[in-house]
Enzyme design. Structure first.
Site, short mmCIF file in Angstrom:
data_model
loop_
_atom_site.label_atom_id
_atom_site.label_comp_id
_atom_site.label_asym_id
_atom_site.label_seq_id
_atom_site.Cartn_x
_atom_site.Cartn_y
_atom_site.Cartn_z
N GLU A 74 0.88 -1.06 -0.20
CA GLU A 74 0.20 -0.17 0.12
C GLU A 74 1.07 1.24 0.09
O GLU A 74 0.49 2.19 -0.77
CB GLU A 74 -0.90 0.09 1.16
N ASP A 75 1.99 1.31 0.71
CA ASP A 75 2.94 2.37 0.91
C ASP A 75 4.09 2.53 0.15
O ASP A 75 4.76 3.81 0.46
CB ASP A 75 2.78 2.72 2.50
#
Length: 477
Positions: A74-75
Site C-alpha cells: 500500500e505504501d
C-alpha cells in the site's frame, strides 16, 4: 533487528524460519526507507511494533514476516507479485488481506458498514491470521493515536470500539480487547477516563491491602494440600467500569467486581480442590458461582468463577484455572496456533479453529444490513445461559436465545423438525427466551420443516443461517 530476532528465537529456534523473519525485516526496512509517521518516527517502527505484538502471542514465522511486510504494497513501490516471488503465496495472501481490510471503512451508513464487515469476514475466513495481523496493527495505531488531529482520533476510536475490540473479544483475545477498549475510551471520553484513572490510583493502596490479606489467608489454608498455584490480581479494565457505571447509574465506589483474584494451578482436579477450600473457609456470595470448565464459553474460555466476601465486607471475584486455560484466556485463538517448525501439531488446530470459521460462515449468510449489524453485536456479546437437555447434557447459548435456537444448537435436524418445546416440563411458545439453569425438551415431528416466520424467533447466527439455507433450497426446487 537483533532485539526482534531474539524475541522470536525465544519460542522458535528453527533456522529457516528465523532467516525468513530476518529477510522480511530487511525487505521492509529498504522499502520504507525515508518514510515517516505523523509522530516523526521512521515508518519502519510501526511494522516492527506490529510484529512485536504478535510475538507476544508466539505467532508463526510466516505471520511475523507478513506483519513486517503488511504496509509495503500500500505504501511503497513493492507489489503483491514482488512479495509472492520473494516470500511465497501464503505470505503474499496475508499481506493482500491486511491491505484489503485497511481500505474498509466502518463509520459511514449502516448499509456500507454492514457490507464492509461482511467483506472483511469473507476475506479472513480462509486464514484468520490476517485478522490477527490487523488487530495488532490497530493496537499499535491506537497506542500512537495522540499524534493525529482530534477529529481523526474520534473516528478511529469509534471504529475500534464498534469493530476491532468486539472481534478481539470473539477471538478470545481479552488482553488485546481490553487494551483497545481503554485506548478508545481515553480519546472518546477523556474527562471520564481521567476521573476513573484517578480513582484507580486512590483505590490502589486499599486494593493491595485486600489482596495481600486474601493471599495470606488462602496460603494458610492451602499450605498442607500440596497443590502448586500462583495468585494474580485482576482489576477490571477502565472501559468496562465506565460502562457498568453508566448502565447502573452508580459511582466508581459502587462497582463491586472491579477487584478480582486469579488462581493459576496445574490440573483441573486441583482447580476443584482449591474451589472446595474456598467454599469451606470463606463466605461466598450466593448465586455467583459459574463453572466454565465443565461448560466452556463459546470462544473456548474455561475457568471457575466464584465471589467471596472479606471480613471487612468487600466482595472479591475469584477465578480458578489451569495454566493452559489462562493462556487461552489471555491470548484466545492465537494460543492455539500451529508453529510451523516441523513438529506434529499437538493442539489439533483445525478443531480449535473450527468454531470461529463456523461463526464467520454464519455471519456471511445474513444479508440484511441492519440485521447483520444487530447479530454481529449480539453474537459478539459472550454473556451466556446454560440450559440442559432432558438427558442432562449442558448447552451454552448467548443470553436472549430462544427454544428454537436451543433446538438448532443440539443438531440441525432437531431444529428443522421442531414443533414445540417444554421448559422445566411446561409447554412454551417458540419465542420463549431461555434462562440460566433451565431444562429444555424439544418436541419434533418428521413431517415438520422450517417456515419463514421462524426467522422472527431465531436469534443465533447458526439457527438463522440454517433456516435461511433450508428456505432457499425449497424455493430453488
Amino acid at each position: 533487528m537483533k532485539e526482534l530476532i531474539n524475541k522470536f528465537k525465544a519460542y522458535n529456534t528453527n533456522k529457516d524460519q528465523i532467516e525468513l523473519v530476518e529477510k522480511a525485516y530487511k525487505y521492509a526496512v529498504i522499502h520504507h526507507k525515508d518514510q515517516k509517521r505523523k509522530s516523526g518516527e521512521d515508518y519502519i517502527t510501526h511494522c516492527i511494533s506490529v510484529a512485536d505484538i504478535l510475538m507476544d502471542y508466539k505467532m508463526d514465522a510466516k505471520t511475523i514476516a507478513a506483519s513486517l511486510l503488511h504496509d509495503t504494497v500500500e505504501d511503497t513501490s513493492a507489489t503483491l507479485k514482488d512479495i509472492e516471488k520473494k516470500f511465497g503465496a501464503e505470505i503474499a495472501h496475508m499481506v493482500e488481506g491486511v491491505t484489503k481490510i485497511g481500505n474498509f471503512k466502518f463509520t459511514s451508513q449502516d448499509h456500507q458498514t454492514s457490507e464492509n464487515l461482511r467483506k472483511m469476514l469473507v476475506s479472513t475466513a480462509k486464514d484468520i491470521r490476517i485478522l490477527l495481523i490487523k488487530l495488532a496493527d490497530r493496537t499499535h495505531n491506537m497506542r500512537t493515536l495522540s499524534h493525529l488531529p482530534g477529529g481523526k482520533q474520534q473516528i478511529i476510536s469509534q471504529e475500534t470500539l464498534m469493530v476491532y475490540s468486539p472481534i478481539a473479544q470473539r477471538l478470545g483475545m481479552f488482553k488485546l480487547k481490553n487494551e483497545l477498549e481503554d485506548l478508545a475510551f481515553k480519546f472518546l471520553h477523556p474527562v471520564e477516563y481521567n476521573q476513573i484513572t484517578k480513582n484507580f490510583k486512590q483505590a490502589k493502596e486499599e486494593k493491595e491491602i485486600l489482596l495481600e490479606e486474601f493471599k495470606n489467608e488462602i496460603d494458610g489454608y492451602l499450605k498442607d494440600s500440596k497443590i502448586t498455584y500462583t495468585i494474580l490480581a485482576r482489576i477490571k479494565n477502565k472501559y468496562s467500569i465506565f460502562r457498568k457505571m453508566k448502565k447502573h447509574e452508580v459511582g466508581f465506589d459502587k462497582i463491586e467486581d472491579g477487584l478480582g483474584i486469579r488462581i493459576i494451578t496445574n490440573t483441573i482436579s486441583e482447580c476443584y480442590g482449591i474451589l472446595a477450600v474456598i467454599n469451606e473457609k470463606f463466605k461466598t456470595v450466593e448465586g455467583n458461582f459459574t463453572d466454565y470448565i465443565a461448560t466452556p464459553k463459546i470462544n473456548l474460555y474455561q475457568s471457575l468463577h466464584t465471589t467471596i466476601e472479606t471480613k471487612s465486607g468487600h466482595k472479591i471475584e475469584v477465578q480458578i484455572r489451569t495454566q493452559n486455560m489462562h493462556n487461552t484466556c489471555e491470548h484466545g485463538i492465537a494460543s492455539h496456533w500451529r508453529y510451523k517448525t516441523g513438529v506434529k501439531d499437538s493442539f489439533h488446530l483445525d478443531e480449535k479453529l473450527n468454531w470461529i470459521r463456523q461463526w464467520l460462515q454464519w455471519m456471511q449468510d445474513i444479508t440484511a444490513p441492519q440485521e447483520f449489524l444487530e447479530v454481529f453485536q449480539t453474537d459478539i456479546n459472550l454473556e451466556q445461559v446454560f440450559v440442559s437437555t432432558p438427558k442432562g447434557d449442558i448447552k451454552a447459548l448467548p443470553k436472549g436465545s430462544t427454544v428454537l435456537d436451543f433446538a438448532y444448537s443440539i443438531h440441525t435436524d432437531i431444529g428443522k423438525r421442531y414443533v414445540g418445546a417444554k421448559v422445566d416440563d411446561k409447554i412454551v411458545k417458540m419465542s420463549y427466551e431461555l434462562l440460566d439453569g433451565q431444562k429444555c425438551e424439544v418436541l419434533t415431528k418428521k413431517s415438520a420443516s422450517p417456515k419463514q416466520d421462524w426467522l422472527h424467533f431465531a436469534k443465533t447466527p447458526k439457527a438463522r443461517s440454517e433456516i435461511k439455507r433450508f428456505l432457499k433450497h425449497e424455493s430453488d426446487k
